[in-house]
Design a protein around this motif. Sequence first.
Motif, PDB file in Angstrom:
ATOM      1  N   ASP A   1     -70.986  14.971 119.235  1.00  0.00           N
ATOM      2  CA  ASP A   1     -72.158  14.211 119.648  1.00  0.00           C
ATOM      3  C   ASP A   1     -72.162  12.953 118.793  1.00  0.00           C
ATOM      4  N   ARG A   2     -71.855  11.839 119.387  1.00  0.00           N
ATOM      5  CA  ARG A   2     -71.705  10.580 118.641  1.00  0.00           C
ATOM      6  C   ARG A   2     -72.998  10.147 117.946  1.00  0.00           C
TER       7      ARG A   2
ATOM      8  N   GLY B   1     -67.099  10.130 115.020  1.00  0.00           N
ATOM      9  CA  GLY B   1     -66.421   9.440 116.110  1.00  0.00           C
ATOM     10  C   GLY B   1     -64.975   9.858 116.232  1.00  0.00           C
ATOM     11  N   GLU B   2     -64.204   9.018 116.880  1.00  0.00           N
ATOM     12  CA  GLU B   2     -62.789   9.272 117.151  1.00  0.00           C
ATOM     13  C   GLU B   2     -62.010   9.537 115.856  1.00  0.00           C
TER      14      GLU B   2
ATOM     15  N   ASP C   1     -59.661  16.729 124.537  1.00  0.00           N
ATOM     16  CA  ASP C   1     -59.877  15.280 124.478  1.00  0.00           C
ATOM     17  C   ASP C   1     -59.747  14.744 125.894  1.00  0.00           C
ATOM     18  N   GLU C   2     -60.800  14.957 126.678  1.00  0.00           N
ATOM     19  CA  GLU C   2     -60.808  14.511 128.075  1.00  0.00           C
ATOM     20  C   GLU C   2     -61.998  13.597 128.304  1.00  0.00           C
ATOM     21  N   GLY C   3     -61.713  12.386 128.776  1.00  0.00           N
ATOM     22  CA  GLY C   3     -62.787  11.439 129.030  1.00  0.00           C
ATOM     23  C   GLY C   3     -63.586  11.188 127.779  1.00  0.00           C
ATOM     24  N   ASP C   4     -64.896  11.323 127.874  1.00  0.00           N
ATOM     25  CA  ASP C   4     -65.776  11.130 126.719  1.00  0.00           C
ATOM     26  C   ASP C   4     -65.938  12.389 125.880  1.00  0.00           C
ATOM     27  N   GLU C   5     -65.390  13.500 126.326  1.00  0.00           N
ATOM     28  CA  GLU C   5     -65.546  14.777 125.610  1.00  0.00           C
ATOM     29  C   GLU C   5     -64.505  14.923 124.510  1.00  0.00           C
ATOM     30  N   LYS C   6     -64.994  15.213 123.324  1.00  0.00           N
ATOM     31  CA  LYS C   6     -64.159  15.526 122.161  1.00  0.00           C
ATOM     32  C   LYS C   6     -64.669  16.859 121.634  1.00  0.00           C
TER      33      LYS C   6
END
Length: 144
Positions: free
Chosen positions: A60-61, A66-67, A93-98
């Motif tokens: 959750d950013r 972050g990345e 690590d798909e799309g915006d999901e981490k």
Amino acid sequence: MLKELEHLKISLDAIKLATNSFHDDYFVRVGGFGKVYKGEIITTTTDGGLAKVVAFKRLDRRHGQGEHEFLMEIMMLFRYRHKNLVSLLGFCDEGDEKILFYEYEFNGSLERYLSSNTLTWAQQLKICIGAARGLEYLHNPPGT
């Protein structure tokens, strides 16, 4: 960097299946990374499939991670294995999901466990020594 870790990757669909699309019934707690969910995945073995209970940490950013933090956690915990550290099993690590996933600790977090009034002084000392050994391993891994 993630090419060498490709074998640890799990699909977002598999995580959604394991957590019933991050349903509240699977919610465990909120941590510094984001929400943690409990789920069950099937791992493949030479004898077939084996169900394993795992914890999914969903980035959750808004928590300031972050990345960079996501990649650092993968790199560190993939390389280091110690009995006093929770083992990283994989990531998504798909799309915006981490999402990171770990062995599920049935006794809960160390923080919650230590705040219990049921531990004796000797138990607390044993836990502290174990935590210190895990930290020492992280800062001075064998072969460095």
